[in-house]
Design a protein around this motif. Structure first.
Motif, PDB file in Angstrom:
ATOM      1  N   GLU A   1      43.938  46.142  56.069  1.00 38.59           N
ATOM      2  CA  GLU A   1      43.033  45.372  56.938  1.00 38.59           C
ATOM      3  C   GLU A   1      42.046  46.298  57.638  1.00 38.59           C
ATOM      4  O   GLU A   1      40.858  46.017  57.701  1.00 38.59           O
ATOM      5  N   SER A   2      42.569  47.439  58.131  1.00 39.06           N
ATOM      6  CA  SER A   2      41.631  48.311  58.841  1.00 39.06           C
ATOM      7  C   SER A   2      40.714  49.014  57.842  1.00 39.06           C
ATOM      8  O   SER A   2      39.532  49.196  58.113  1.00 39.06           O
TER       9      SER A   2
ATOM     10  N   LEU B   1      43.142  39.825  56.735  1.00 32.99           N
ATOM     11  CA  LEU B   1      43.728  39.409  55.451  1.00 32.99           C
ATOM     12  C   LEU B   1      44.951  38.511  55.670  1.00 32.99           C
ATOM     13  O   LEU B   1      45.668  38.224  54.722  1.00 32.99           O
ATOM     14  N   ASP B   2      45.207  38.126  56.917  1.00 34.64           N
ATOM     15  CA  ASP B   2      46.452  37.410  57.269  1.00 34.64           C
ATOM     16  C   ASP B   2      47.677  38.228  56.869  1.00 34.64           C
ATOM     17  O   ASP B   2      48.711  37.664  56.491  1.00 34.64           O
ATOM     18  N   TRP B   3      47.550  39.531  56.908  1.00 40.20           N
ATOM     19  CA  TRP B   3      48.685  40.401  56.563  1.00 40.20           C
ATOM     20  C   TRP B   3      49.771  40.275  57.630  1.00 40.20           C
ATOM     21  O   TRP B   3      49.497  40.390  58.824  1.00 40.20           O
ATOM     22  N   ARG B   4      50.981  39.982  57.214  1.00 39.61           N
ATOM     23  CA  ARG B   4      52.136  39.932  58.120  1.00 39.61           C
ATOM     24  C   ARG B   4      53.262  40.703  57.470  1.00 39.61           C
ATOM     25  O   ARG B   4      53.537  40.512  56.294  1.00 39.61           O
TER      26      ARG B   4
ATOM     27  N   GLY C   1      56.124  41.844  53.048  1.00 39.65           N
ATOM     28  CA  GLY C   1      55.154  41.098  53.836  1.00 39.65           C
ATOM     29  C   GLY C   1      54.432  40.057  53.022  1.00 39.65           C
ATOM     30  O   GLY C   1      54.864  39.670  51.930  1.00 39.65           O
ATOM     31  N   CYS C   2      53.328  39.588  53.570  1.00 39.98           N
ATOM     32  CA  CYS C   2      52.518  38.607  52.856  1.00 39.98           C
ATOM     33  C   CYS C   2      51.074  38.683  53.356  1.00 39.98           C
ATOM     34  O   CYS C   2      50.811  39.258  54.413  1.00 39.98           O
ATOM     35  N   ALA C   3      50.175  38.127  52.556  1.00 45.08           N
ATOM     36  CA  ALA C   3      48.753  38.104  52.928  1.00 45.08           C
ATOM     37  C   ALA C   3      48.113  36.912  52.226  1.00 45.08           C
ATOM     38  O   ALA C   3      48.717  36.303  51.344  1.00 45.08           O
ATOM     39  N   GLU C   4      46.905  36.577  52.636  1.00 49.39           N
ATOM     40  CA  GLU C   4      46.213  35.419  52.060  1.00 49.39           C
ATOM     41  C   GLU C   4      45.362  35.876  50.870  1.00 49.39           C
ATOM     42  O   GLU C   4      44.369  36.595  51.046  1.00 49.39           O
TER      43      GLU C   4
ATOM     44  N   LYS D   1      43.013  34.746  48.870  1.00 43.86           N
ATOM     45  CA  LYS D   1      41.543  34.595  48.811  1.00 43.86           C
ATOM     46  C   LYS D   1      40.864  35.553  49.779  1.00 43.86           C
ATOM     47  O   LYS D   1      39.817  36.117  49.469  1.00 43.86           O
ATOM     48  N   LYS D   2      41.454  35.738  50.947  1.00 36.89           N
ATOM     49  CA  LYS D   2      40.853  36.661  51.917  1.00 36.89           C
ATOM     50  C   LYS D   2      40.887  38.088  51.377  1.00 36.89           C
ATOM     51  O   LYS D   2      39.947  38.857  51.544  1.00 36.89           O
ATOM     52  N   VAL D   3      42.004  38.433  50.736  1.00 31.52           N
ATOM     53  CA  VAL D   3      42.147  39.788  50.185  1.00 31.52           C
ATOM     54  C   VAL D   3      41.084  40.035  49.126  1.00 31.52           C
ATOM     55  O   VAL D   3      40.393  41.065  49.130  1.00 31.52           O
ATOM     56  N   MET D   4      40.921  39.057  48.232  1.00 34.22           N
ATOM     57  CA  MET D   4      39.986  39.260  47.129  1.00 34.22           C
ATOM     58  C   MET D   4      38.538  39.319  47.620  1.00 34.22           C
ATOM     59  O   MET D   4      37.738  40.115  47.134  1.00 34.22           O
ATOM     60  N   THR D   5      38.204  38.488  48.600  1.00 29.31           N
ATOM     61  CA  THR D   5      36.835  38.509  49.140  1.00 29.31           C
ATOM     62  C   THR D   5      36.560  39.864  49.783  1.00 29.31           C
ATOM     63  O   THR D   5      35.502  40.470  49.575  1.00 29.31           O
ATOM     64  N   ALA D   6      37.530  40.360  50.549  1.00 25.95           N
ATOM     65  CA  ALA D   6      37.320  41.631  51.259  1.00 25.95           C
ATOM     66  C   ALA D   6      37.238  42.804  50.285  1.00 25.95           C
ATOM     67  O   ALA D   6      36.409  43.707  50.451  1.00 25.95           O
ATOM     68  N   LEU D   7      38.076  42.780  49.258  1.00 20.83           N
ATOM     69  CA  LEU D   7      38.037  43.873  48.270  1.00 20.83           C
ATOM     70  C   LEU D   7      36.698  43.886  47.537  1.00 20.83           C
ATOM     71  O   LEU D   7      36.085  44.946  47.346  1.00 20.83           O
ATOM     72  N   ALA D   8      36.237  42.684  47.137  1.00 23.65           N
ATOM     73  CA  ALA D   8      34.970  42.605  46.395  1.00 23.65           C
ATOM     74  C   ALA D   8      33.815  43.045  47.290  1.00 23.65           C
ATOM     75  O   ALA D   8      32.911  43.766  46.840  1.00 23.65           O
ATOM     76  N   ARG D   9      33.852  42.637  48.557  1.00 21.33           N
ATOM     77  CA  ARG D   9      32.763  43.024  49.470  1.00 21.33           C
ATOM     78  C   ARG D   9      32.725  44.541  49.620  1.00 21.33           C
ATOM     79  O   ARG D   9      31.691  45.181  49.516  1.00 21.33           O
TER      80      ARG D   9
END
Ligand SMILES: Cc1cc2nc3c(=O)[nH]c(=O)nc-3n(C[C@H](O)[C@H](O)[C@H](O)COP(=O)(O)OP(=O)(O)OC[C@H]3O[C@@H](n4cnc5c(N)ncnc54)[C@H](O)[C@@H]3O)c2cc1C
Length: 423
Positions: free
Chosen positions: A82-83, A89-92, A153-156, A158-166
Motif C-alpha cells: 500500500e505504501s 488496497l483494503d489490505w488486512r 491476509g486479504c486485499a481487494e 480490483k483496487k490492487v490491479m488498478t494501483a499496480l497498473a497505474r
C-alpha cells in the motif's frame, strides 16, 4: 492509463509481457521500476479474467511445499505494498482460519502445524472456544477446532490491479488493452518479438502470463503447458450489520468481509471442470490431482474452442473471448449462503447482491510454472497458478523481473521450472 491497440507498425522494446492479470502486471511494474522498456499486451481489459474475480485471499496456509518460501516472501511484499503503490488496497493482515468439522481434517491440521512453523509461519490449531473469540458471531456447532495462521491476509483485487497498473504506467510501462498477441516470434532458438493485433513488436525477452490461454500461446513453439480450466464461482452479499474479524475464513463456506461490511462468499473447496478438448489431451496427467481432490469438484460441458493443434489463434481475437465471463454456479452459491447463515445465525436474512465466476488455470501438479523456457531462450512463463496466484502475484512479478534483468533470482523456483512438463 492504458491505450487501445489500433496501429500497424514494427516497434522495439526491451520486454513484451503478454497478459494484464496480476502476474503480468506485477512483472511489468517490477521491470519498469528497473528502467526496462516494457510493453504489456492485454487482449481485453486489464484484470478482466481471474485477477479481478478472485476472493482476495492472501494465504500461506496449506500451500504446497514448493510455494512456501515464495509465498512467505510475497506476504512480506504485501505488507508494504500500500505504501509503495501509494494506494488503499483494503489490505488486512488478520489471519486465515480453516474451521474443522471432522477428525480427518483436524488430524490434517495437526500435521500441518510443524510444517508451517518450520517455514517460520505463526500457525496453530485452535480449540472451539478460541475460535469463538476470533469469530464472536459464529455458532461453532459441531466444530472440533481450526487451523489458524495469523500472518495471512486479504486485499481487494480490483483496487490492487488498478494501483499496480497505474504505478507501472508511471514508471513508463506501456499497457495496451484490447490487443491480443497472436504469435510469439523466435530467431535462432531465441524469442525475438510478437505479432499482435497492432502489428509486430520486437523485444529481447517475451514473458507469457496469459492465464488460461497460456497453453494455446505456447503450443506452436513446441512448449508443452498442459493446463486445464476449472470454473470457480463467488458472490457478493449486501452489507452485514455485524462486524466480523477481517480474516479469511473457510468453514462450510469461504468468506471475507470487505470494509463496507459486505462479504465475498463462496463454497469452500468447490470447482467445476468444464470439459474441453484439452481435457482429453491432458487428462491423464491429472489423475493424481483429481484423485486427491475427489468430491471437491464436478464436471460439465465446457466452452468450445478451436483446435489449436493447427496453430490457429482466432480464439484470442473472437469478441466473446476478449474477457472470459463464465456463468456462475448459482446453486453452489445459494448453498454457500445457507451454510453461512447456519454458521452465523445473526445473518439469517443475508441476501446475495451479485455473483460471478472465473476460469482458473490448473497444472497437473497444482503448482505454477515460473521461469525461462528450456526450448527457447528469452521466453519466460508465469502461469498455471492453480487457484493461488493472487497471493503469489507480487513475488512472481519480482522473480520474472529478476530473471530478465539479472539472469537469475535468489528465490527457489527449481520445482516450478517450465521444462518439468516437456515431453
Ligand atoms: C473465483 C476465483 C477465486 C479465486 N480466489 C483466489 C484467492 O482468494 N487467492 C488467490 O491467491 N488466488 C485466487 N484465485 C486465483 C487467482 O485469481 C489467479 O491465480 C490469478 O489471478 C492468476 O493471475 P494471472 O495473471 O496468471 O491470470 P489472469 O488474471 O487470468 O490474467 C491473464 C490475462 O492474460 C490475457 N491474455 C491471454 N492471452 C492473451 C493474448 N494472446 N494476448 C493478450 N492478452 C492475453 C487475458 O485476457 C487475461 O487478462 C481465484 C480465482 C478465481 C477465478
Amino acid at each position: 492509463m492504458a491505450t487501445r491497440g489500433n496501429q500497424d507498425s514494427v516497434d522495439k522494446v526491451d520486454v513484451v509481457v503478454i497478459g494484464g492479470g496480476i502476474i503480468g502486471m506485477a512483472t511489468a511494474w517490477n521491470l519498469a521500476k528497473r528502467n526496462k522498456r516494457v510493453k504489456l499486451f492485454e487482449k481485453g481489459r486489464v484484470a478482466g479474467e481471474q485477477s479481478s474475480r478472485n476472493w482476495g485471499s492472501i494465504r500461506s496456509q496449506r500451500r504446497p511445499p514448493a510455494e512456501f518460501p515464495l509465498m512467505l516472501e510475497s506476504v512480506r511484499i504485501w505488507e508494504t505494498l500500500e505504501s509503495e503503490l501509494n494506494a488503499d488496497l483494503d489490505w488486512r493482515q488478520e489471519g486465515h482460519i480453516r474451521l474443522c468439522y471432522d477428525d480427518k481434517l483436524l488430524e490434517w491440521a495437526d500435521t500441518w502445524v510443524p510444517i508451517g512453523r518450520e517455514h517460520g509461519l505463526d500457525t496453530r490449531v485452535l480449540a472451539p472456544s478460541e475460535c469463538r473469540k476470533l469469530l464472536p458471531h459464529y455458532s461453532a456447532k459441531g466444530l472440533l477446532g481450526a487451523l489458524y495462521t495469523s500472518t495471512d491476509g486479504c486485499a481487494e483485487p480490483k483496487k490492487v490491479m488498478t494501483a499496480l497498473a497505474r504505478s507501472a504506467s508511471q514508471f513508463s510501462a506501456q499497457i495496451i488493452e484490447h490487443c491480443a498477441v497472436l504469435e510469439i516470434l523466435t530467431k535462432n532458438g531465441m524469442a525475438s518479438g510478437v505479432i499482435s493485433e497492432q502489428g509486430e513488436t520486437r523485444a529481447d525477452a517475451i514473458i507469457v502470463c496469459g492465464g488460461v490461454w497460456t497453453s494455446r500461446l505456447l503450443k506452436p513453439l513446441g512448449v508443452h503447458h498442459p493446463s486445464l480450466w476449472v470454473r470457480a464461482s463467488a458472490a457478493r452479499t449486501e452489507p452485514l450489520n455485524i462486524d466480523l474479524r477481517k480474516l479469511v475464513s473457510w468453514g462450510q463456506c469461504a468468506f471475507r468481509q470487505r470494509p463496507d461490511k459486505s462479504l465475498t462468499l463462496a463454497v469452500a473447496e468447490h470447482g467445476c471442470h468444464d470439459v474441453m478438448l484439452d481435457s482429453f489431451r491432458y487428462g491423464a496427467s491429472y489423475l493424481n490431482l483429481a484423485w486427491q481432490n475427489r468430491g471437491l469438484f464436478r464436471f460439465s460441458l465446457g466452452k468450445p474452442l478451436s483446435d489449436d493443434l493447427k496453430g490457429r489463434f482466432e480464439d484470442f481475437a473472437r469478441e466473446e473471448n476478449r474477457m472470459l465471463d463464465p456463468v456462475p454456479d448459482h446453486a453452489a452459491l445459494e448453498r454457500a449462503r445457507k451454510s453461512f447463515a447456519i454458521e452465523y445465525p445473526d445473518a439469517q436474512s443475508l441476501h446475495l447482491t451479485r455473483s460471478w465466476a472465473g476460469w482458473i488455470d490448473y497444472m497437473p501438479d497444482g503448482i505454477p510454472v515460473l521461469g525461462e523456457s528450456s526450448n527457447i531462450s528469452g521466453l519466460f512463463i508465469g502461469a498455471g497458478f492453480s487457484g493461488g496466484g493472487f497471493g503469489m502475484g507480487p513475488i512472481s512479478g519480482k522473480i520474472l523481473s529478476d530473471l530478465v534483468c539479472d539472469g537469475q533470482t535468489p528465490h527457489p523456483i527449481q520445482q516450478l521450472d517450465p521444462s518439468r512438463f516437456q515431453v
